[in-house]
Design an enzyme around this catalytic site. Structure first.
Site, PDB file in Angstrom:
ATOM      1  N   LYS A  51       0.031   3.704  -2.777  1.00 50.53           N
ATOM      2  CA  LYS A  51      -0.993   4.747  -2.704  1.00 50.53           C
ATOM      3  C   LYS A  51      -0.379   6.147  -2.667  1.00 50.53           C
ATOM      4  O   LYS A  51      -1.036   7.124  -3.050  1.00 50.53           O
ATOM      5  CB  LYS A  51      -1.887   4.511  -1.480  1.00 50.53           C
ATOM      6  CG  LYS A  51      -2.731   3.246  -1.566  1.00 50.53           C
ATOM      7  CD  LYS A  51      -3.563   3.049  -0.312  1.00 50.53           C
ATOM      8  CE  LYS A  51      -4.527   1.868  -0.447  1.00 50.53           C
ATOM      9  NZ  LYS A  51      -3.874   0.573  -0.539  1.00 50.53           N
ATOM     10  N   SER A 107      -5.945   3.539   4.149  1.00 50.75           N
ATOM     11  CA  SER A 107      -5.413   2.566   3.192  1.00 50.75           C
ATOM     12  C   SER A 107      -6.546   1.882   2.431  1.00 50.75           C
ATOM     13  O   SER A 107      -6.627   0.657   2.359  1.00 50.75           O
ATOM     14  CB  SER A 107      -4.530   1.526   3.890  1.00 50.75           C
ATOM     15  OG  SER A 107      -3.621   0.951   2.970  1.00 50.75           O
ATOM     16  N   SER A 123       0.783  -1.237   0.000  1.00 49.73           N
ATOM     17  CA  SER A 123       0.000   0.000   0.000  1.00 49.73           C
ATOM     18  C   SER A 123       0.812   1.283   0.000  1.00 49.73           C
ATOM     19  O   SER A 123       0.231   2.373  -0.101  1.00 49.73           O
ATOM     20  CB  SER A 123      -0.967   0.010   1.188  1.00 49.73           C
ATOM     21  OG  SER A 123      -2.051  -0.858   0.946  1.00 49.73           O
TER      22      SER A 123
END
Length: 479
Positions: free
Chosen positions: A140, A315, A137
């Site tokens: 991102k 997230s 993640s």
């Protein structure tokens, strides 16, 4: 009614205040009452005078004794939060501390690490920094930087309704917003309250003079790709994300109170059916808006800054992918995974990032086939600091305080409030952990860092704790 009206009931009242004259028989009673009131006034005056004499006496002849002031109780010194940087602070000698920190037995997989000075961009330490690894993640952050750089913090995603092919129809034109709610309250409203289908339906009815259409045509032609990115399996579409669609309610969740709620198999159709019900239409069909069709209504998502806050802090895989695809639509003219990859690569190139070996299948990092390097992360954030994408730093979770770092750093308390970063974890496959962000040293020097671990066998919590201790250790460096 004004404040002064409330303070004075006579002014507040609209009725006359002059009472009618009393009957003559009441004169004697009034004289008796006057004597009683006069006597009471004398008593009150004597009592007040006595009190004044007592107060004067107390001042001129105070009681003797020892006066002890109460002990002061100053508030405890607050824990540091978002420690400020000092441009005059010395550069730390990370080579003297990081080799030992990174030799932690918990970090037994492939480890890519990069630390750089935020002010000058000077690389202070690297370990396998150019090795492409699955970033989870932390990807991102790339999505956020690209969105800020190309769309800006105030950009909003539109959802539009236009006239249909017949007088008793309208076309719901999906624009890519997955954060719509039914009635204004939903999963995403905590971070950025956007549009509701109720609001959209009311605007359409107003534009149509109150007449509800019979049919709502759903136009999803803006999205022309598969419902999942390469490497993202069908199992992930159940709870980790939703089948991608250009319009959704609550990110396609069946329960808008849960992050990992089950998702609808066709979230766009569910959104269209909700809209039709609110509008009073009896049928939903697939369709495409005619060129030049008159617009009846349009609503918008929350600003991009709020959307980025939401998917960075929590997230959120679905929202980050939707934002990445929206950026691709604006920049490349098509909402596809390939266009998104092109935009991400071009964005990093423009920020001076070495993109060799990088792979972008999605904007969330959910795909285990994505590839980033620790060097690319630090170079990207260094470039973002001097660009329109600098807003990304405001969205990063704070160690021990917010987002996905709120329950971290329990055994590395020195890093609380001074480390900010985006976490990354993949459970399928296991052995993928990352942490990318910024920290401030004990001397006040701000650093950019990235840590990526692949293939470790010691477990998620062990590797996360080790990364917490590494960054906390650097933050305490007076080296």
């Amino acid at each position: 009614m004004s404040l002064s009206d409330n303070a004075d009931p006579k002014v507040a009242s609209s009725t006359p205040h002059a009472a009618p004259a009393p009957p003559q028989g009441g004169a004697r009673r009034r004289r008796a009452l006057t004597w009683v009131l006069a006597a009471l006034a004398i008593v009150v005056t004597v009592a007040a005078a006595g009190g004044l004499v007592w107060q004067i006496s107390a001042v001129t002849s105070p009681r003797t004794g020892t006066l002890t002031a109460p002990e002061a109780y100053p508030p405890a010194e607050p824990a540091p939060v978002l420690a400020g940087s000092d441009a005059d602070a010395p550069l730390p000698d990370l080579a003297s501390v990081l080799p030992d920190l990174l030799a932690d037995a918990r970090l037994n997989g492939s480890l890519s690490a990069s630390f750089a000075d935020a002010l000058t961009g000077e690389v202070l330490f690297e370990q396998e920094a150019t090795t492409p690894l699955a970033p989870a993640s932390s990807m991102k952050v790339v999505t956020a930087v690209a969105a800020f750089q190309h769309l800006g913090a105030e950009y909003r995603i539109p959802t539009t309704v236009v006239e249909g092919p017949t007088e008793d129809s309208v076309v719901l034109v999906a624009g890519g917003d997955p954060t719509l709610t039914v009635d204004g309250e939903g999963y995403y409203t905590a971070y950025g309250k956007g549009a509701s289908l109720t609001e959209l339906a009311e605007l359409v009815l107003e534009a149509r003079g109150g007449t509800a259409p019979t049919t709502v045509y759903l136009d999803t032609s803006v999205f022309t790709d598969s419902v999942s990115a390469a490497g993202v399996g069908a199992g992930e579409l159940a709870t980790s994300t939703a089948p991608m669609a250009p319009i959704m309610v609550d990110g396609g969740r069946t329960d808008n109170t849960l992050k990992y709620s089950p998702h609808h198999a066709d979230p766009a159709l569910v959104a269209a059916q909700e809209f039709a019900n609110l509008l009073g239409a009896s049928a939903v069909e697939a369709g495409t808006a005619e060129a030049g069709a008159a617009e009846l209504a349009v609503v918008h998502s929350a600003p991009m800054s709020a959307l980025v806050d939401s998917f960075i802090l929590t997230s959120d895989n679905l929202l980050s992918d939707a934002v990445a695809l929206q950026t691709a639509l604006v920049v490349e003219g098509e909402m596809t995974w390939a266009a998104m990859s092109t935009v991400h690569t071009a964005t990093l190139d423009g920020l001076g990032v070495n993109t060799a070996g990088l792979v972008f299948h999605d904007g969330s990092g959910l795909s285990p086939d994505d590839r980033m390097t620790a060097e690319a992360f630090t170079q990207m954030l260094l470039g973002a600091a001097g660009s329109q994408a600098s807003s990304v730093f405001e969205s990063l979770p704070v160690a021990g305080y917010s987002g996905t770092l709120d329950d971290r750093f329990g055994d590395a308390a020195e890093g609380m409030g001074v480390v900010r970063g985006k976490t990354g974890t993949l459970t399928q496959p296991t052995g993928v952990i990352s942490l990318t962000g910024t920290l401030t040293t004990a001397d006040g020097r701000q650093l950019i860092f990235s840590l990526i671990s692949n293939g470790h066998t010691t477990g998620t919590e062990a590797v996360e704790a080790a990364m917490d201790e590494v960054t906390a250790g650097v933050s305490q460096c007076g080296c």
